[in-house]
Design a protein around this motif. Structure first.
Motif, short mmCIF file in Angstrom:
data_model
loop_
_atom_site.label_atom_id
_atom_site.label_comp_id
_atom_site.label_asym_id
_atom_site.label_seq_id
_atom_site.Cartn_x
_atom_site.Cartn_y
_atom_site.Cartn_z
N TYR A 68 0.87 -1.17 0.00
CA TYR A 68 0.00 0.00 0.00
C TYR A 68 0.91 1.22 0.00
O TYR A 68 1.76 1.36 0.87
CB TYR A 68 -0.93 0.02 1.22
CG TYR A 68 -1.78 1.26 1.30
CD1 TYR A 68 -2.77 1.49 0.35
CD2 TYR A 68 -1.59 2.21 2.28
CE1 TYR A 68 -3.55 2.62 0.38
CE2 TYR A 68 -2.36 3.35 2.33
CZ TYR A 68 -3.34 3.55 1.39
OH TYR A 68 -4.11 4.69 1.42
N ASP A 69 0.75 2.08 -0.98
CA ASP A 69 1.61 3.26 -1.16
C ASP A 69 3.09 2.86 -1.19
O ASP A 69 3.95 3.56 -0.65
CB ASP A 69 1.37 4.30 -0.06
CG ASP A 69 0.11 5.11 -0.31
OD1 ASP A 69 -0.44 5.05 -1.42
OD2 ASP A 69 -0.32 5.81 0.63
N GLY A 70 3.39 1.70 -1.80
CA GLY A 70 4.77 1.26 -1.95
C GLY A 70 5.35 0.57 -0.74
O GLY A 70 6.48 0.11 -0.78
N ASN A 71 4.62 0.49 0.37
CA ASN A 71 5.10 -0.15 1.58
C ASN A 71 4.40 -1.48 1.80
O ASN A 71 3.19 -1.58 1.61
CB ASN A 71 4.87 0.75 2.80
CG ASN A 71 5.63 2.06 2.69
OD1 ASN A 71 6.80 2.07 2.34
ND2 ASN A 71 4.95 3.15 2.97
N LEU A 82 -3.41 2.80 8.58
CA LEU A 82 -2.73 3.27 7.37
C LEU A 82 -3.40 4.51 6.78
O LEU A 82 -2.98 4.99 5.73
CB LEU A 82 -2.71 2.15 6.32
CG LEU A 82 -1.92 0.90 6.72
CD1 LEU A 82 -2.10 -0.18 5.67
CD2 LEU A 82 -0.45 1.23 6.92
N ASP A 83 -4.44 5.01 7.44
CA ASP A 83 -5.18 6.19 6.99
C ASP A 83 -5.71 6.00 5.57
O ASP A 83 -5.61 6.88 4.73
CB ASP A 83 -4.29 7.44 7.10
CG ASP A 83 -5.12 8.72 7.11
OD1 ASP A 83 -6.30 8.65 7.51
OD2 ASP A 83 -4.60 9.77 6.68
N MET A 84 -6.27 4.80 5.32
CA MET A 84 -6.81 4.50 4.00
C MET A 84 -8.16 5.15 3.82
O MET A 84 -8.90 5.35 4.78
CB MET A 84 -6.95 2.98 3.82
CG MET A 84 -5.64 2.25 3.79
SD MET A 84 -5.84 0.45 3.68
CE MET A 84 -6.23 0.29 1.95
N ASP A 88 -9.37 3.18 -2.07
CA ASP A 88 -7.92 3.03 -2.21
C ASP A 88 -7.56 1.66 -2.75
O ASP A 88 -8.34 0.70 -2.64
CB ASP A 88 -7.23 3.25 -0.86
CG ASP A 88 -7.04 4.72 -0.53
OD1 ASP A 88 -7.37 5.57 -1.37
OD2 ASP A 88 -6.56 5.02 0.58
N ILE A 90 -4.73 -1.58 -3.07
CA ILE A 90 -3.59 -2.33 -2.53
C ILE A 90 -3.02 -3.11 -3.70
O ILE A 90 -3.75 -3.77 -4.44
CB ILE A 90 -4.05 -3.28 -1.41
CG1 ILE A 90 -4.55 -2.48 -0.21
CG2 ILE A 90 -2.91 -4.22 -1.00
CD1 ILE A 90 -5.17 -3.33 0.89
N ASP A 91 -1.72 -3.02 -3.90
CA ASP A 91 -1.06 -3.76 -4.98
C ASP A 91 -0.64 -5.12 -4.46
O ASP A 91 -0.20 -5.26 -3.31
CB ASP A 91 0.18 -3.00 -5.47
CG ASP A 91 -0.17 -1.65 -6.07
OD1 ASP A 91 -1.11 -1.60 -6.89
OD2 ASP A 91 0.47 -0.65 -5.71
#
Length: 101
Positions: A68-71, A82-84, A88, A90-91
């Motif tokens: 999520y956001d590269g992390n 994660l303040d999603m 949003d 998720i990869d």
């Protein structure tokens, strides 16, 4: 109401504080672009979503990684931690072993 007034007026619901347990929609996007949508509470651990995704696509949860956001996601992460936001993404990546000859 004129066009100018409509553009400047706030949309209904945007200023309302969201319920911390209100469900949000989250999409899991694979490297091939396939999307799977989940509706989960903000307090639900994302490990539950990861297991559900693995079952849906027929893979072992240990063989795929979620970002999520590269992390990378941890088992105890929640959408709230994660303040999603609603919608949003998720990869998901298949873990590669080796690669050097």
């Amino acid at each position: 109401m004129s066009d100018q007034e409509q553009r400047n007026s706030p949309a209904g619901g945007e200023d309302v504080k969201e319920d911390p347990n209100a469900p949000i929609s989250v999409k899991v996007v694979s490297s091939t672009g396939e999307e799977v949508f989940f509706k989960i509470k903000r307090s639900t651990k994302l490990s539950k979503l990861q297991g559900a995704y693995a079952n849906k696509v027929g893979k072992d949860v240990g063989s795929i990684r979620f970002l999520y956001d590269g992390n990378r996601l941890n088992d105890d992460d929640t959408p709230a931690s994660l303040d999603m936001d609603d919608g949003d993404a998720i990869d998901v990546m298949v873990e590669q072993v080796g690669g050097s000859s």
